[in-house]
Design a protein around this motif. Structure first.
Motif, PDB file in Angstrom:
ATOM      1  N   LEU A   1     -82.374   9.439 -14.221  1.00 14.08           N
ATOM      2  CA  LEU A   1     -82.351  10.992 -14.166  1.00 14.08           C
ATOM      3  C   LEU A   1     -81.715  11.668 -15.171  1.00 14.08           C
ATOM      4  O   LEU A   1     -80.558  11.091 -15.798  1.00 14.08           O
ATOM      5  CB  LEU A   1     -81.719  11.291 -12.807  1.00 14.08           C
TER       6      LEU A   1
ATOM      7  N   GLU B   1     -79.889   5.792 -10.950  1.00 15.80           N
ATOM      8  CA  GLU B   1     -80.167   5.335  -9.462  1.00 15.80           C
ATOM      9  C   GLU B   1     -79.735   4.005  -9.110  1.00 15.80           C
ATOM     10  O   GLU B   1     -79.887   3.312 -10.092  1.00 15.80           O
ATOM     11  CB  GLU B   1     -81.378   6.203  -8.917  1.00 15.80           C
ATOM     12  N   THR B   2     -79.739   3.624  -8.094  1.00 20.99           N
ATOM     13  CA  THR B   2     -79.695   2.003  -7.728  1.00 20.99           C
ATOM     14  C   THR B   2     -81.082   1.482  -8.055  1.00 20.99           C
ATOM     15  O   THR B   2     -81.868   1.944  -7.996  1.00 20.99           O
ATOM     16  CB  THR B   2     -79.706   2.093  -5.894  1.00 20.99           C
TER      17      THR B   2
ATOM     18  N   THR C   1     -78.360   9.921 -15.759  1.00 21.66           N
ATOM     19  CA  THR C   1     -77.485   8.952 -14.902  1.00 21.66           C
ATOM     20  C   THR C   1     -78.509   7.973 -14.029  1.00 21.66           C
ATOM     21  O   THR C   1     -79.690   8.415 -14.156  1.00 21.66           O
ATOM     22  CB  THR C   1     -76.767  10.042 -13.570  1.00 21.66           C
TER      23      THR C   1
ATOM     24  N   LEU D   1     -75.401  16.051  -8.039  1.00 16.75           N
ATOM     25  CA  LEU D   1     -74.117  15.329  -8.177  1.00 16.75           C
ATOM     26  C   LEU D   1     -72.817  15.750  -7.947  1.00 16.75           C
ATOM     27  O   LEU D   1     -71.862  15.255  -7.784  1.00 16.75           O
ATOM     28  CB  LEU D   1     -74.182  14.874  -9.881  1.00 16.75           C
TER      29      LEU D   1
ATOM     30  N   THR E   1     -86.210   5.766 -17.653  1.00 12.80           N
ATOM     31  CA  THR E   1     -86.348   4.713 -16.637  1.00 12.80           C
ATOM     32  C   THR E   1     -86.805   3.407 -17.309  1.00 12.80           C
ATOM     33  O   THR E   1     -87.835   3.277 -18.045  1.00 12.80           O
ATOM     34  CB  THR E   1     -87.394   5.084 -15.516  1.00 12.80           C
TER      35      THR E   1
ATOM     36  N   LYS F   1     -81.176  15.844  -7.299  1.00 13.54           N
ATOM     37  CA  LYS F   1     -79.787  15.613  -6.880  1.00 13.54           C
ATOM     38  C   LYS F   1     -78.899  16.145  -7.221  1.00 13.54           C
ATOM     39  O   LYS F   1     -78.657  16.575  -8.271  1.00 13.54           O
ATOM     40  CB  LYS F   1     -79.622  14.133  -7.030  1.00 13.54           C
TER      41      LYS F   1
END
Length: 415
Positions: free
Chosen positions: A230, A157-158, A155, A305, A193, A303
């Motif tokens: 992530l 992130e921004t 997933t 989710l 990333t 995190k």
């Protein structure tokens, strides 16, 4: 006549006359003046960079970017020119204040052309009008999106942009439309990333529409766009059990709600997590049912989710019963050398759990309460140590709802 036509001298005379005629024609062509129209000649603002750098002004809203002119001059010169060879030049370096202005222009000829022999007989238009505008700056936020695809099990992130803002320079009339800078970058099947070091930007208005960049200058045309990625993993939620007093995995039902949550984070952290342990439940601490709500512990680098932060745990023990016994067989152990102890408590009531058949056979004489005084060392006085309940001669039977304590006096031994 035949003799004349066959005469060599005759043809020599004819050739001479023809050569003279051709020479006269060519000479007249070179010196003959013509007027030709040249269309679409580009307008060049000379000194525009100096106007921007030294006077902090720019040219906007020029009414014509090209002009048409009629040139008169020797055919051999004028006929050799094309509109691309010519430039309509306006010197804006002499302008000193912001205003709407109309300026004359001159026609510049290419190197090697004798412009003194050429006359500009007509200009359309005759002048060029434009606005000299003050140059201002505006700082806008960089926003954007990742338009690619992620590998399964990950997933994002921004997106993060560096720098987070850029500076746009230009006249107020153009700057007022600019609301933010937009970046879109892409890559397929991303599994780590992702970073684009040269992501192009677009200027956008408040309605999300792309703005014209005419007359505007950005502090940079690209930014560094990073998509933090992530790993995603579903982790089961559990509790550990301490068996006792007849409670075993075969007759114990444990319910955890939710049974799992989905976490996202660095793969180096997630790879080492195979379960989330809420608590260790001692099955001797209750009779038949247990219920508790726990906050789900999550590493700061991860995190959640799923979004659920609490888990409810229920434990039920099946097919066992309880019975109370008055225990008088009380003893102690572990008294420090040089000290002695005296039990004050003569009996304690203990709840024993087991099958109905075992409890029916069990007597108080089978139950012992033993206090361990080792940790009291050289303490002196009255204390209430916990006692361990032991049931002799019976398996899978034990005390519940402890701890149980007794009162004991510890003193120094008399010589």
């Amino acid at each position: 006549m035949k003799k004349i036509y066959d005469s060599r001298a005759f043809w020599m005379v004819v050739s001479l006359i023809a050569s003279i005629a051709i020479w006269v024609y060519m000479t007249s062509m070179k010196t003959d003046e013509v007027k030709l129209t040249f269309r679409g000649i580009s307008v060049d603002l000379v000194g525009e960079d100096t106007l921007r750098s030294s006077k902090n002004m720019v040219i906007t809203d020029m009414d014509n970017a090209t002009v048409n002119v009629d040139l008169t001059g020797p055919r051999r010169i004028v006929a050799s020119l094309t509109p691309e060879d010519l430039t309509a030049v306006i010197d804006v370096n002499k302008l000193s204040r912001a205003a709407y202005t109309t300026q004359q222009y001159s026609i510049a000829f290419p190197d090697g052309v004798d412009s003194s022999k050429i006359a500009v007989s007509k200009k359309i238009p005759d002048t060029i009008s434009f606005v000299v505008s003050p140059l201002n700056t505006k700082t806008v936020q960089v926003r954007g999106s990742f338009d690619g695809s992620l590998a399964e099990g990950y997933t994002a992130e921004t997106p993060v942009f560096e720098p987070a803002t850029i500076t746009v320079s230009g006249p107020d009339a153009y700057l007022k439309n600019v609301e933010y800078a937009w970046v879109s970058f892409t890559k397929d099947n991303v599994d780590s990333t992702y970073r684009d070091d040269n992501a192009p930007i677009k200027l956008m208005n408040e309605n999300g529409e792309e703005c014209s960049t005419t007359g505007l200058t950005c502090s940079q045309d690209t930014v560094v766009a990073t998509l933090p990625l992530l790993q995603v993993k579903e982790i089961p939620i559990t509790v550990d059990l301490v068996n006792g007093a007849g409670a075993l995995p075969d007759n114990t039902v444990v319910t955890v709600e939710p049974t799992s949550i989905t976490l996202a984070g660095d793969s180096a952290i997630l790879s080492g997590i195979n379960k989330i342990l809420l608590d260790t439940v001692d099955l001797t601490s209750f009779v038949s049912t247990f219920s508790e709500t726990y906050t789900i512990p999550i590493d700061n680098g991860l995190k959640n989710l799923t979004g659920v932060t609490e888990a409810k745990v229920s434990v039920e023990i099946l097919n066992l019963e309880t019975k109370k016994f008055n225990v008088k067989n009380i003893s102690y152990m572990g008294v420090t050398e040089g000290f002695e102890a005296e039990l004050i408590t003569e009996s304690i009531e203990v709840m024993i759990r087991g099958t109905a058949e075992q409890l029916a056979q069990l007597r108080g004489e089978n139950i012992r309460a033993v206090a361990d005084l080792t940790d009291f060392n050289e303490s002196v006085g009255n204390y209430s140590p916990a006692v361990k309940i032991q049931v002799d001669g019976f398996t899978d039977v034990g005390a519940v709802m402890g701890p149980y304590t007794v009162s004991v006096e510890i003193r120094k031994a008399q010589p």
